[in-house]
Design a protein around this motif. Structure first.
Motif, PDB file in Angstrom:
ATOM      1  N   LEU A 162      -0.551 -26.479 -32.147  1.00 11.05           N
ATOM      2  CA  LEU A 162      -1.984 -26.392 -31.860  1.00 11.05           C
ATOM      3  C   LEU A 162      -2.318 -25.088 -31.152  1.00 11.05           C
ATOM      4  CD1 LEU A 162      -2.443 -30.027 -30.548  1.00 11.05           C
ATOM      5  CD2 LEU A 162      -3.185 -29.130 -32.768  1.00 11.05           C
ATOM      6  N   LYS A 163      -3.603 -24.737 -31.219  1.00 10.47           N
ATOM      7  CA  LYS A 163      -4.007 -23.511 -30.534  1.00 10.47           C
ATOM      8  C   LYS A 163      -4.164 -23.795 -29.044  1.00 10.47           C
ATOM      9  CE  LYS A 163      -7.660 -21.930 -32.641  1.00 10.47           C
ATOM     10  NZ  LYS A 163      -8.751 -21.285 -33.304  1.00 10.47           N
ATOM     11  N   LEU A 164      -3.624 -22.883 -28.246  1.00 10.40           N
ATOM     12  CA  LEU A 164      -3.652 -23.017 -26.794  1.00 10.40           C
ATOM     13  C   LEU A 164      -5.081 -23.210 -26.284  1.00 10.40           C
ATOM     14  CD1 LEU A 164      -1.925 -22.676 -24.207  1.00 10.40           C
ATOM     15  CD2 LEU A 164      -2.291 -20.219 -24.383  1.00 10.40           C
ATOM     16  N   GLU A 165      -6.004 -22.360 -26.792  1.00 16.19           N
ATOM     17  CA  GLU A 165      -7.376 -22.416 -26.285  1.00 16.19           C
ATOM     18  C   GLU A 165      -8.078 -23.731 -26.662  1.00 16.19           C
ATOM     19  OE1 GLU A 165      -6.061 -20.121 -28.199  1.00 16.19           O
ATOM     20  OE2 GLU A 165      -7.410 -19.374 -29.761  1.00 16.19           O
ATOM     21  N   THR A 166      -7.675 -24.315 -27.795  1.00 14.70           N
ATOM     22  CA  THR A 166      -8.283 -25.583 -28.205  1.00 14.70           C
ATOM     23  C   THR A 166      -7.856 -26.690 -27.244  1.00 14.70           C
ATOM     24  OG1 THR A 166      -7.978 -24.823 -30.464  1.00 14.70           O
ATOM     25  CG2 THR A 166      -8.640 -27.115 -30.176  1.00 14.70           C
ATOM     26  N   VAL A 167      -6.559 -26.732 -26.981  1.00 11.22           N
ATOM     27  CA  VAL A 167      -6.029 -27.790 -26.121  1.00 11.22           C
ATOM     28  C   VAL A 167      -6.595 -27.668 -24.697  1.00 11.22           C
ATOM     29  CG1 VAL A 167      -3.911 -28.710 -25.097  1.00 11.22           C
ATOM     30  CG2 VAL A 167      -3.953 -28.037 -27.512  1.00 11.22           C
ATOM     31  N   ILE A 168      -6.633 -26.461 -24.167  1.00 11.23           N
ATOM     32  CA  ILE A 168      -7.143 -26.267 -22.804  1.00 11.23           C
ATOM     33  C   ILE A 168      -8.633 -26.603 -22.730  1.00 11.23           C
ATOM     34  CG2 ILE A 168      -7.576 -24.571 -20.972  1.00 11.23           C
ATOM     35  CD1 ILE A 168      -4.983 -23.212 -21.680  1.00 11.23           C
ATOM     36  N   SER A 169      -9.390 -26.174 -23.728  1.00 14.09           N
ATOM     37  CA  SER A 169     -10.828 -26.438 -23.667  1.00 14.09           C
ATOM     38  C   SER A 169     -11.114 -27.931 -23.836  1.00 14.09           C
ATOM     39  CB  SER A 169     -11.598 -25.612 -24.694  1.00 14.09           C
ATOM     40  OG  SER A 169     -11.236 -25.980 -25.993  1.00 14.09           O
ATOM     41  N   GLU A 170     -10.285 -28.616 -24.630  1.00 13.97           N
ATOM     42  CA  GLU A 170     -10.481 -30.072 -24.757  1.00 13.97           C
ATOM     43  C   GLU A 170     -10.206 -30.768 -23.433  1.00 13.97           C
ATOM     44  OE1 GLU A 170      -8.167 -31.405 -28.072  1.00 13.97           O
ATOM     45  OE2 GLU A 170      -9.643 -30.619 -29.503  1.00 13.97           O
ATOM     46  N   LEU A 186      -8.105 -16.008 -21.133  1.00 15.60           N
ATOM     47  CA  LEU A 186      -6.719 -15.694 -21.515  1.00 15.60           C
ATOM     48  C   LEU A 186      -6.553 -14.190 -21.707  1.00 15.60           C
ATOM     49  CD1 LEU A 186      -5.973 -18.575 -24.061  1.00 15.60           C
ATOM     50  CD2 LEU A 186      -4.756 -18.155 -21.914  1.00 15.60           C
ATOM     51  N   MET A 187      -7.552 -13.573 -22.301  1.00 18.49           N
ATOM     52  CA  MET A 187      -7.496 -12.128 -22.517  1.00 18.49           C
ATOM     53  C   MET A 187      -7.577 -11.386 -21.192  1.00 18.49           C
ATOM     54  SD  MET A 187      -7.118 -11.926 -25.696  1.00 18.49           S
ATOM     55  CE  MET A 187      -7.318 -10.189 -26.019  1.00 18.49           C
ATOM     56  N   GLU A 188      -8.574 -11.795 -20.377  1.00 22.08           N
ATOM     57  CA  GLU A 188      -8.823 -11.074 -19.131  1.00 22.08           C
ATOM     58  C   GLU A 188      -7.637 -11.133 -18.179  1.00 22.08           C
ATOM     59  OE1 GLU A 188     -12.914 -11.578 -17.866  1.00 22.08           O
ATOM     60  OE2 GLU A 188     -12.272 -11.101 -15.809  1.00 22.08           O
ATOM     61  N   THR A 189      -6.967 -12.266 -18.147  1.00 17.34           N
ATOM     62  CA  THR A 189      -5.840 -12.417 -17.217  1.00 17.34           C
ATOM     63  C   THR A 189      -4.545 -11.852 -17.805  1.00 17.34           C
ATOM     64  OG1 THR A 189      -5.495 -14.609 -18.158  1.00 17.34           O
ATOM     65  CG2 THR A 189      -6.700 -14.513 -16.075  1.00 17.34           C
ATOM     66  N   GLY A 190      -4.571 -11.561 -19.093  1.00 13.94           N
ATOM     67  CA  GLY A 190      -3.346 -11.073 -19.725  1.00 13.94           C
ATOM     68  C   GLY A 190      -2.408 -12.224 -20.080  1.00 13.94           C
ATOM     69  N   LEU A 191      -2.828 -13.463 -19.809  1.00 10.75           N
ATOM     70  CA  LEU A 191      -1.949 -14.611 -20.061  1.00 10.75           C
ATOM     71  C   LEU A 191      -1.820 -14.913 -21.550  1.00 10.75           C
ATOM     72  CD1 LEU A 191      -2.995 -16.893 -17.069  1.00 10.75           C
ATOM     73  CD2 LEU A 191      -0.735 -15.889 -17.462  1.00 10.75           C
ATOM     74  N   ALA A 192      -2.736 -14.342 -22.332  1.00 11.95           N
ATOM     75  CA  ALA A 192      -2.669 -14.542 -23.782  1.00 11.95           C
ATOM     76  C   ALA A 192      -1.360 -13.971 -24.342  1.00 11.95           C
ATOM     77  CB  ALA A 192      -3.860 -13.867 -24.458  1.00 11.95           C
ATOM     78  N   ARG A 193      -0.845 -12.955 -23.642  1.00  8.34           N
ATOM     79  CA  ARG A 193       0.362 -12.288 -24.140  1.00  8.34           C
ATOM     80  C   ARG A 193       1.656 -12.936 -23.636  1.00  8.34           C
ATOM     81  NH1 ARG A 193      -2.772  -7.997 -22.644  1.00  8.34           N
ATOM     82  NH2 ARG A 193      -1.538  -7.706 -20.746  1.00  8.34           N
ATOM     83  N   MET A 194       1.479 -13.988 -22.823  1.00  3.30           N
ATOM     84  CA  MET A 194       2.670 -14.582 -22.205  1.00  3.30           C
ATOM     85  C   MET A 194       2.859 -15.993 -22.764  1.00  3.30           C
ATOM     86  SD  MET A 194       2.959 -14.671 -18.121  1.00  3.30           S
ATOM     87  CE  MET A 194       4.083 -15.764 -17.323  1.00  3.30           C
ATOM     88  N   ASP A 195       4.095 -16.401 -22.945  1.00  3.34           N
ATOM     89  CA  ASP A 195       4.370 -17.751 -23.441  1.00  3.34           C
ATOM     90  C   ASP A 195       3.892 -18.767 -22.392  1.00  3.34           C
ATOM     91  OD1 ASP A 195       5.311 -20.073 -24.404  1.00  3.34           O
ATOM     92  OD2 ASP A 195       7.413 -19.443 -24.607  1.00  3.34           O
ATOM     93  N   HIS A 196       3.034 -19.677 -22.813  1.00  2.26           N
ATOM     94  CA  HIS A 196       2.446 -20.604 -21.826  1.00  2.26           C
ATOM     95  C   HIS A 196       3.479 -21.480 -21.134  1.00  2.26           C
ATOM     96  CE1 HIS A 196       2.494 -23.116 -25.481  1.00  2.26           C
ATOM     97  NE2 HIS A 196       2.731 -24.076 -24.617  1.00  2.26           N
TER      98      HIS A 196
END
Ligand code: GTP
Length: 394
Positions: A162-170, A186-196
């Motif tokens: 699943l997409k990370l942003e979908t699960v978090i927003s749900e 996710l973009m602003e914090t740079g966390l998009a580039r890191m494995d959750h």
């Protein structure tokens, strides 16, 4: 699309006074039914330039070319005493906060009340603490919801692709967090580039903090500016956000006096005019004191808070739909009958839908009433546009 401004603040910061002032409109100006949902929900008005001035006419809907456009406002109750002693934010507060898309945080800039709102000597309490406190509490509320199921969610993302942003927003939907908010954070914090899976608690709090900033943008009303030590106002102004010196008490007095016919004052004016000499000594003294406050700060700041929340934090524009592009009126000849607040980026087609679903469905084209140019459905509207929609709807 309906937008709501939330007013937050600890007890005694002046939130009720701000709310009363912001929702107190001279009925003759307001021209809209007063729709109170309950004691904490009201209607306040954005101050905009009315296009009728350009035509050299008076539309009858504005005061001297100043148009007041309604928007909902909630007095977010329940920022309970003791919250700062670790009791956390009350449920009422959070329930109401969910309904707001932007927050005005009313802070007692005088430093004359402690973190619970108890009176102390002016300057004894640092208002920066109140700002930090509310931000942290909202962030930690989000973090609490996310962290509760994180292990399970994290596994689900991997197992089911699943997409990370979908699960978090749900998971955070109840707090009003949308997928676009999560993505931006996710973009602003740079966390998009890191494995959750590798995120630390600190990373997650940082993500929640950024999601809060994006989904609930906040400006600070440095209230009681009239009695606040200058250092406090300076210190607040250094914050990396919009901070406006306000005097809610002054605004409430001005609007009450205007309503009572004592003065001429339109919310946000830089001055007021006395209409009668038939006032008591106390009233005269009060008005003189308010005059000094306005002289010092430019305005009482209340209207500026509303306007900047609407135009900057919520990024809305005002659009005037008309049926007659020559007269800028409806079919009956009423000039500029409506003013709509719409999200910046809205198109002519969006406006058609806002007027009526059928007009949206049967949209043909739009006309810019200023230039008489034809506009297509995808044309992006600008603040202050006067637009005619042509459709096959009857
Ligand atoms: N000097 C000054 N006093 C103000 C101002 N705004 C509000 N006050 C006073 O501050 C006190 C608290 O104001 P309220 O509006 O009741 O405060 P509140 O934050 O709503 O507090 P609760 O109703 O207890 O939640 C009142 O005595 C107000 O008259 C202001 O701009 N300047």
């Amino acid at each position: 699309m309906s937008m709501t401004i939330g007013l937050a603040g600890k007890p005694n910061a002046g939130k009720s006074t701000f709310f009363k002032a912001a929702t107190l409109a001279d009925v003759e100006i307001a021209n809209y039914p007063f729709t109170t949902i309950n004691a904490n929900h009201g209607v306040t008005y954005v101050r905009a330039e009315c296009p009728c001035k350009e035509k050299g006419k008076t539309c009858g809907k504005c005061v001297d070319g100043i148009r007041l456009v309604p928007i909902d406002i909630i007095d977010v109750a329940g920022l309970v005493p003791d919250a700062c002693k670790g009791r956390g934010l009350g449920n009422t507060f959070l329930d109401e906060l969910r309904q707001a898309q932007a927050i005005i945080h009313v802070v007692d800039a005088s430093g004359g009340t402690d973190c619970e709102g108890n009176p102390v000597d002016i300057g004894d309490h640092d208002p920066l603490e109140d700002v930090a406190f509310l931000n942290r509490e909202i962030t930690m509320w989000l973090y609490g919801i996310l962290d509760r199921n994180w292990v399970k969610l994290s596994r689900k993302i991997q197992a089911e692709g699943l997409k990370l942003e979908t699960v978090i927003s749900e998971q955070l939907a109840g707090a009003g967090i949308k997928e676009s908010h999560v993505n931006a954070a996710l973009m602003e914090t740079g966390l998009a580039r890191m494995d959750h899976v590798k995120w630390t608690e600190e990373d997650m709090i940082r993500l929640c903090d950024t999601m809060r900033e994006i989904s609930k943008p906040m400006l600070i009303a440095a209230n009681k500016a009239d009695i606040a030590p200058r250092e406090n106002l300076d210190e607040l102004r250094e914050l990396d956000r919009i901070v406006i010196s306000t005097s809610a008490a002054a605004e409430l007095a001005l609007r009450s006096a205007a309503k009572g016919g004592i003065i001429k004052y339109t919310p946000g004016d830089r001055d007021f005019e006395l209409l009668t000499e038939d006032i008591t000594k106390a009233q005269k003294k009060g008005l003189e004191a308010i005059h000094k406050v306005i002289e010092r700060f430019g305005t009482t700041g209340i209207q500026e808070c509303i306007n900047r929340t609407v135009f900057e934090l919520l990024d809305l524009i005002v659009v005037y739909p008309v049926e007659d592009e020559g007269k800028w009126s409806d079919k009956l000849g009423n000039m500029l009958p409506d003013a709509y607040l719409m999200k910046r980026g809205s198109t002519c087609h969006d406006l058609a839908y806002q007027i009526h679903t059928e007009i949206g469905d049967r949209f043909l084209y739009a006309v810019d009433a200023r230039t008489r140019l034809r506009l297509g459905e995808k044309h992006e509207l600008k603040n202050g546009d006067v637009i005619k929609i042509v459709s096959t709807a009857k």
